[in-house]
Enzyme design. Structure first.
Site, PDB file in Angstrom:
ATOM      1  N   HIS A  37       6.051 -59.889 -24.536  1.00 42.60           N
ATOM      2  CA  HIS A  37       5.780 -58.551 -24.016  1.00 42.60           C
ATOM      3  C   HIS A  37       6.927 -57.599 -24.354  1.00 42.60           C
ATOM      4  O   HIS A  37       6.709 -56.511 -24.900  1.00 42.60           O
ATOM      5  CB  HIS A  37       5.569 -58.632 -22.501  1.00 42.60           C
ATOM      6  CG  HIS A  37       5.343 -57.311 -21.836  1.00 42.60           C
ATOM      7  ND1 HIS A  37       4.093 -56.816 -21.562  1.00 42.60           N
ATOM      8  CD2 HIS A  37       6.215 -56.379 -21.403  1.00 42.60           C
ATOM      9  CE1 HIS A  37       4.208 -55.634 -20.997  1.00 42.60           C
ATOM     10  NE2 HIS A  37       5.493 -55.336 -20.877  1.00 42.60           N
ATOM     11  N   GLU A  38       8.144 -58.007 -24.036  1.00 38.39           N
ATOM     12  CA  GLU A  38       9.285 -57.116 -24.262  1.00 38.39           C
ATOM     13  C   GLU A  38       9.492 -56.887 -25.755  1.00 38.39           C
ATOM     14  O   GLU A  38       9.822 -55.784 -26.184  1.00 38.39           O
ATOM     15  CB  GLU A  38      10.557 -57.682 -23.631  1.00 38.39           C
ATOM     16  CG  GLU A  38      10.444 -57.984 -22.136  1.00 38.39           C
ATOM     17  CD  GLU A  38       9.936 -56.828 -21.312  1.00 38.39           C
ATOM     18  OE1 GLU A  38      10.137 -55.659 -21.695  1.00 38.39           O
ATOM     19  OE2 GLU A  38       9.294 -57.085 -20.265  1.00 38.39           O
ATOM     20  N   GLU A  74       2.595 -49.612 -21.198  1.00 37.76           N
ATOM     21  CA  GLU A  74       2.452 -50.864 -20.453  1.00 37.76           C
ATOM     22  C   GLU A  74       1.060 -51.478 -20.587  1.00 37.76           C
ATOM     23  O   GLU A  74       0.922 -52.675 -20.810  1.00 37.76           O
ATOM     24  CB  GLU A  74       2.829 -50.669 -18.983  1.00 37.76           C
ATOM     25  CG  GLU A  74       4.301 -50.314 -18.768  1.00 37.76           C
ATOM     26  CD  GLU A  74       5.268 -51.334 -19.356  1.00 37.76           C
ATOM     27  OE1 GLU A  74       4.841 -52.451 -19.700  1.00 37.76           O
ATOM     28  OE2 GLU A  74       6.467 -50.990 -19.492  1.00 37.76           O
ATOM     29  N   GLU A  96      15.202 -47.802 -16.904  1.00 34.53           N
ATOM     30  CA  GLU A  96      13.835 -47.398 -16.625  1.00 34.53           C
ATOM     31  C   GLU A  96      13.598 -47.525 -15.123  1.00 34.53           C
ATOM     32  O   GLU A  96      13.944 -48.544 -14.554  1.00 34.53           O
ATOM     33  CB  GLU A  96      12.818 -48.274 -17.367  1.00 34.53           C
ATOM     34  CG  GLU A  96      11.400 -47.745 -17.172  1.00 34.53           C
ATOM     35  CD  GLU A  96      10.334 -48.527 -17.963  1.00 34.53           C
ATOM     36  OE1 GLU A  96      10.693 -49.473 -18.676  1.00 34.53           O
ATOM     37  OE2 GLU A  96       9.171 -48.173 -17.826  1.00 34.53           O
ATOM     38  N   HIS A 134       7.081 -54.334 -27.152  1.00 32.77           N
ATOM     39  CA  HIS A 134       7.425 -52.951 -26.804  1.00 32.77           C
ATOM     40  C   HIS A 134       8.205 -52.258 -27.918  1.00 32.77           C
ATOM     41  O   HIS A 134       8.267 -51.034 -27.949  1.00 32.77           O
ATOM     42  CB  HIS A 134       8.292 -52.920 -25.543  1.00 32.77           C
ATOM     43  CG  HIS A 134       7.522 -52.771 -24.261  1.00 32.77           C
ATOM     44  ND1 HIS A 134       6.496 -51.870 -24.095  1.00 32.77           N
ATOM     45  CD2 HIS A 134       7.664 -53.388 -23.057  1.00 32.77           C
ATOM     46  CE1 HIS A 134       6.034 -51.956 -22.855  1.00 32.77           C
ATOM     47  NE2 HIS A 134       6.724 -52.865 -22.208  1.00 32.77           N
ATOM     48  N   ALA A 158      11.772 -58.147 -16.770  1.00 31.74           N
ATOM     49  CA  ALA A 158      12.566 -57.945 -17.975  1.00 31.74           C
ATOM     50  C   ALA A 158      12.426 -56.503 -18.425  1.00 31.74           C
ATOM     51  O   ALA A 158      11.531 -55.791 -17.967  1.00 31.74           O
ATOM     52  CB  ALA A 158      12.108 -58.880 -19.093  1.00 31.74           C
ATOM     53  N   MET A 159      13.303 -56.097 -19.350  1.00 34.29           N
ATOM     54  CA  MET A 159      13.334 -54.712 -19.783  1.00 34.29           C
ATOM     55  C   MET A 159      13.576 -54.633 -21.279  1.00 34.29           C
ATOM     56  O   MET A 159      14.463 -55.289 -21.804  1.00 34.29           O
ATOM     57  CB  MET A 159      14.434 -53.976 -19.002  1.00 34.29           C
ATOM     58  CG  MET A 159      14.645 -52.543 -19.414  1.00 34.29           C
ATOM     59  SD  MET A 159      13.180 -51.536 -19.048  1.00 34.29           S
ATOM     60  CE  MET A 159      13.346 -50.294 -20.335  1.00 34.29           C
ATOM     61  N   GLU A 160      12.772 -53.766 -21.936  1.00 37.70           N
ATOM     62  CA  GLU A 160      12.677 -53.775 -23.401  1.00 37.70           C
ATOM     63  C   GLU A 160      13.673 -52.865 -24.103  1.00 37.70           C
ATOM     64  O   GLU A 160      13.394 -52.395 -25.213  1.00 37.70           O
ATOM     65  CB  GLU A 160      11.265 -53.344 -23.788  1.00 37.70           C
ATOM     66  CG  GLU A 160      10.940 -51.846 -23.530  1.00 37.70           C
ATOM     67  CD  GLU A 160      10.245 -51.581 -22.219  1.00 37.70           C
ATOM     68  OE1 GLU A 160      10.356 -52.417 -21.287  1.00 37.70           O
ATOM     69  OE2 GLU A 160       9.586 -50.531 -22.084  1.00 37.70           O
ATOM     70  N   ASN A 161      14.842 -52.600 -23.542  1.00 36.67           N
ATOM     71  CA  ASN A 161      15.817 -51.712 -24.191  1.00 36.67           C
ATOM     72  C   ASN A 161      15.910 -51.992 -25.683  1.00 36.67           C
ATOM     73  O   ASN A 161      15.966 -53.143 -26.102  1.00 36.67           O
ATOM     74  CB  ASN A 161      17.203 -51.925 -23.576  1.00 36.67           C
ATOM     75  CG  ASN A 161      17.149 -52.054 -22.088  1.00 36.67           C
ATOM     76  OD1 ASN A 161      16.784 -51.127 -21.384  1.00 36.67           O
ATOM     77  ND2 ASN A 161      17.476 -53.243 -21.576  1.00 36.67           N
TER      78      ASN A 161
HETATM   79 ZN   LIG Z   1       6.456 -53.589 -20.235  1.00 41.42          ZN
END
Ligand SMILES: [Zn+2]
Length: 948
Positions: free
Chosen positions: A370-371, A393, A194, A374, A335-338
């Site tokens: 949060h992640e 978001e 992303e 998602h 962080a990233m929600e893959n």
């Molecule tokens: Zn987010």
């Protein structure tokens, strides 16, 4: 994603490493095809020789031919949106990971998009920095005449309606300093896609509205990379010749490419079995580097709490057999929600009582949640295009705020969120980078992971929840999940669900998405004692912002109560509106509105915008006495706090005037008395008392001045702190002692609140800098009960000339020198210290072996803390702070443009300062623009300079 917070940089963002690799030439010219990719082709033949070069010499990166033209970076516009010409029905990827590069083979099953109006005999695929090996359609290798290399990608020609596209490229993760796409961090491979990183991995329609199921096979050396992870559920795995092995992953849920993830490394994990509400078993794992394995428990507990909460509040269950989290050290974001494989900045996973503060623990809980959230708001339902970023978001921040409020103190959580919004989002909304929650144009999407899209976006969802009430809002959410599961949609689609579920007309509400700027409410009132009538008038206006003027009236939820002279809520009667617990929710929908309250026995004190019911500024001519009354009695905790902040702000701004006039700075007794009441109140919530005693920040205060006076603000705030400490020393010392916790460290709302109050009191006392208070600070540091108390004391020791300063900093360094996350705190307290020599010290710390420009956490901890958390010295009148910032931006830009652009924003509101400082900041912006700036940095610098 979660970006890192403004100020200390703590939310989601992808990140890059730095190597000695020379930057690609003329990066500014690499035009992003963004929306125009489907339609704007350069004149035929323009790139043919380029394509041939690539075919003839496979080692020649495509960037060398796409970078040939000089051009200004291109603006991408929402109005240019077109549906994709083709849809991908299935993706198979194979990664052959080697030390000197990775070979990526891709197979896509493709068909023309029935929703695409035009001819679809051509197809544009994004691709950057790919070393093309071969391309094939339906198994036939393509010749140079079958496709065209264009800027930012590849155009296939003469295509049938459905076909299979396959390709092979070489990429260089070990040289990827931008930390976008596939990169190597320490000893592991990791991805961040992303927003537009996937195009650095392989040719693909890298836009969120193309969703497909992915099958992934990873091959790597067994000894170095025993763990091989990707999205979805695990499939086959096994050994290969020459000490290599493989693993396969299958993600059945169609997803956009920005949610793709791959991790390969020597990692350990902790594991927990989870059973969803309907009994589906899920295996949860958190993977970290071996030395961190004992610091993952709190993150795992947080994950389980978040999964349960989403089931209870929204009826949302997890949908795969496994959920994996990996912590990495080099990461641009939080962080990233893959899908099924969240990748985290280690800062938001690793914690123990010895190494993490309360703030760290709360950050971990919030970001893990949060992640996870998602998975439904972002992954199952995603954004049609990046202008809709707030769809996922804003909504997910709202959800994580509510989760944290349920886990801790709801009232304090609200105050913290509003403090952040006012300090950073209001400032953004009033500056040259102002943009709507749903922007309508950008140059570099990475610059739009902003407090407006995230935090104001969350407020916009919160307002809809308020307007609809809990039941209708839940129905709206249910409808949203039901109607759009598996789709890529827009913020309009979201509002349409709320509208359908409630039967309400929300057309005026949509303006919140379309216009930038913080609405201002001018409130006036009149009381008629004879008729027992109280009249309240509200006028709304939204200031002009770059490219937008004459904005229409919004629909604004405006909660209020009226206090009588004893401080009790008055009985409110207004036709057609029901009061709840002394509060009314008014709805503003016209430029000017008047409300008439009847049967009002005495002149009330209005408590306006209770709970901060909308992200607006309220202008009402309160007297100091009215503010003291609200501060003492308001039944709405938020407004008690807010009245106190307004009063403090007034006192401080008056002191600034006195400072400028050269007169003495005296603090009114009434304020000191109000503060004494808070300090000595042993029945109230400690955390709320701490919030009430916290002075408004310099940035927020500066917004109330025609020209920001940094020295004046600093002097005035210090005068208040000192006057309070001087007058209330005995009370402060006594209360400080009472709040000392015996027993083990506990992370719960009550203990966090006690520590917060105690450390707030200590900060007041430290301003006296006498031998007794010096000893209190040194004593707390030496006691070392937990990292929260240690850091509170160390930050006070690091200021000024405390006799224990040098010894404490050296001792801390000796103890924690090898712990990267703890050392970030050590850098941070020194960079934000109020000392004349601080910039000199920051320079010296940049040479420290634990510091690295390659690591975004380090950059944020040291450089970020100086430019964002040390306003007095960053804005030094000689311009040294500005010059330092530009030096660092120029050094970082070739390595990590995202982080460089974020740093540069510290000067975005340069026009708010005096002429001398304006000139100095402008000079640095111009210097940056004269460099070969990246799109990221160029956009911030150019926009900062262009608007008046
Ligand atoms: Zn987010």
């Amino acid at each position: 994603m979660v970006a890192t917070a403004p100020g200390d940089g703590q939310r989601e963002n992808p990140d890059r490493k730095m190597t000695d690799r020379p930057r690609p030439p003329l990066r500014r010219t690499r035009i992003d095809h963004g929306f125009a990719g489907e339609k704007a082709a350069p004149p035929a033949g323009q790139n043919v020789s380029c394509a041939n070069d690539v075919l003839n010499s496979p080692g020649n990166p495509v960037t060398q031919c796409t970078d040939m033209k000089e051009a200004a970076p291109r603006t991408i516009r929402l109005s240019d949106y077109q549906p994709p010409s083709h849809l991908v029905q299935k993706v198979r990827l194979t990664f052959d990971l080697r030390e000197d590069g990775a070979r990526v083979s891709s197979w896509l099953q493709v068909r023309k998009n029935p929703a695409f109006a035009g001819e679809a005999d051509q197809w544009f695929l994004y691709g950057e920095e790919l070393d093309l090996q071969w391309l094939a359609v339906d198994g036939r290798r393509l010749q140079a005449s079958d496709y065209r290399l264009e800027e930012g990608g590849l155009r296939l020609l003469d295509l049938p309606q459905t076909f299979e596209f396959s390709s092979e490229v070489l990429i260089a993760p070990h040289e990827n300093t931008a930390l976008e796409g596939l990169y190597r961090s320490g000893g592991m491979f990791c991805t961040q896609c992303e927003a537009e990183g996937f195009r650095k991995i392989t040719w693909y329609p890298d836009r969120p509205d193309v969703m497909a199921p992915f099958e992934v096979r990873i091959e790597a050396e067994q000894a170095r990379y025993p763990v091989l992870l990707s999205n979805g559920n695990p499939g086959a795995s096994g050994d290969l010749p020459q000490g290599r092995h493989f693993a396969e992953w299958h993600d059945p849920f169609p997803k956009p490419s920005y949610l793709f993830a791959l991790v390969a490394g020597d990692l350990r994990f902790i594991e927990r079995d989870y059973s969803t509400a309907s009994g589906r078993p899920v295996r949860l794992r958190i993977y970290v580097e071996p030395e961190n394995i004992d610091r993952c428990d709190y993150a795992m507990d947080s994950l389980v709490r978040a999964m349960r909460w989403d089931e209870e509040k929204y009826g949302r269950e997890y949908d795969l057999d496994v959920f994996n989290i990996v912590a990495v050290n080099d990461f641009n974001m939080g962080a990233m929600e893959n899908k099924g494989l969240n990748v985290f900045n280690s800062k938001f996973i690793l914690a123990s009582a010895a190494t993490a503060t309360d703030h760290d623990f709360q950050g971990i809980e919030g970001v893990v949640a949060h992640e996870y959230f998602h998975n439904w708001t972002g992954n199952r339902i995603t954004c049609r295009d990046w202008f809709q970023l707030s769809l996922k978001e804003g909504l997910t921040v709202y959800r994580d705020q509510e989760f944290s409020a349920d886990m801790g103190s709801r009232g304090v959580k609200r105050i913290d969120d509003v403090r952040l919004l006012r300090a950073h989002q209001f400032a953004e909304d009033a500056g040259p980078m102002a943009h709507p929650v749903r922007p309508d144009s950008y140059i570099e999407i990475n610059n739009f992971y902003t407090v407006t899209v995230y935090e104001k976006g969350a407020e916009v969802v919160r307002m809809q929840a308020r307007l609809l009430g809990p039941e209708a809002f839940r129905r709206g959410m249910d409808l949203y999940f039901e109607r759009h599961d598996g789709q890529a949609v827009t913020t309009e689609d979201f509002v349409a669900c709320m509208q359908a579920a409630s039967g309400r007309d929300l057309s005026r509400f949509r303006h919140w998405y379309d216009y930038a700027g913080t609405p201002q409410l001018q409130v006036s009132d009149a009381y008629d004692g004879d008729r027992r009538e109280y009249r309240l008038s509200v006028r709304q206006a939204v200031p002009d912002t770059p490219g937008q003027s004459d904005k229409p009236a919004y629909l604004i939820p405006f909660a209020l109560g009226l206090l009588d002279s004893r401080g009790a809520d008055m009985d409110l009667k207004l036709p057609g509106i029901e009061a709840r617990e002394g509060s009314l929710m008014l709805e503003l929908r016209a430029t000017e509105q008047t409300f008439l309250f009847e049967g009002v026995a005495e002149k009330p004190v209005p408590s306006l915008l209770r709970g901060f019911s909308a992200p607006v500024k309220v202008d009402y001519a309160w007297s100091d006495e009215q503010l003291l009354h609200l501060m003492a009695f308001d039944s709405d905790g938020f407004n008690r706090w807010d009245a106190g902040q307004t009063l403090l702000q007034r006192v401080i701004l008056r002191l600034v005037d006195a400072f400028r006039a050269g007169s003495g700075l005296s603090v009114p007794h009434s304020l000191i008395d109000a503060i004494r009441t808070i300090v000595c109140d042993r029945d109230g919530e400690s955390a709320l008392a701490a919030e009430l005693l916290t002075l408004p920040g310099m940035g927020y205060l500066g917004d109330f001045m025609p020209v920001v006076d940094i020295e004046g603000l600093h002097a005035a705030r210090e005068a208040v702190r000192h006057a309070v400490a001087d007058a209330l020393k005995a009370d402060l010392v006594q209360r400080y002692g009472e709040l000392q916790d015996e027993g083990p460290y506990q992370v719960d709302a009550e203990h966090i609140g006690r520590r917060r109050l105690r450390n707030t009191l200590l900060a007041y006392l430290a301003s006296l800098a006498d031998s007794e208070t010096d000893q209190l600070v040194a004593g707390q540091y030496a006691a070392g009960h937990n990292m929260t108390d240690v850091m509170a004391a160390l930050s006070l020791l690091a200021e000024g000339e405390h006799p224990q300063r040098a010894q404490a900093l050296a001792g801390f360094e000796a103890r924690w020198g090898r712990d990267a996350l703890v050392m970030d705190k050590w850098f941070g307290v020194q960079a934000s210290a109020n000392r004349a020599s601080v910039l000199h010290e920051v320079h010296a710390l940049m040479q420290h072996p634990a510091f690295s420009l390659k690591n975004p956490n380090k950059v944020r901890a040291l450089i970020g803390a100086f430019v964002n958390a040390n306003p007095l010295h960053f804005h030094a009148a000689d311009g040294s702070g500005y010059r330092f910032l530009a030096d660092q931006v120029l050094a970082l830009d070739p390595v990590n443009p995202q982080i460089a652009a974020r740093l540069l924003r510290a000067m975005a509101r340069w026009r708010r300062f005096d002429e001398g400082r304006q000139g100095l900041m402008r000079e640095q912006f111009e210097r940056v623009l004269q460099s070969e700036a990246s799109k990221d940095v160029y956009e911030v610098a150019a926009k900062s300079l262009e608007t008046a």
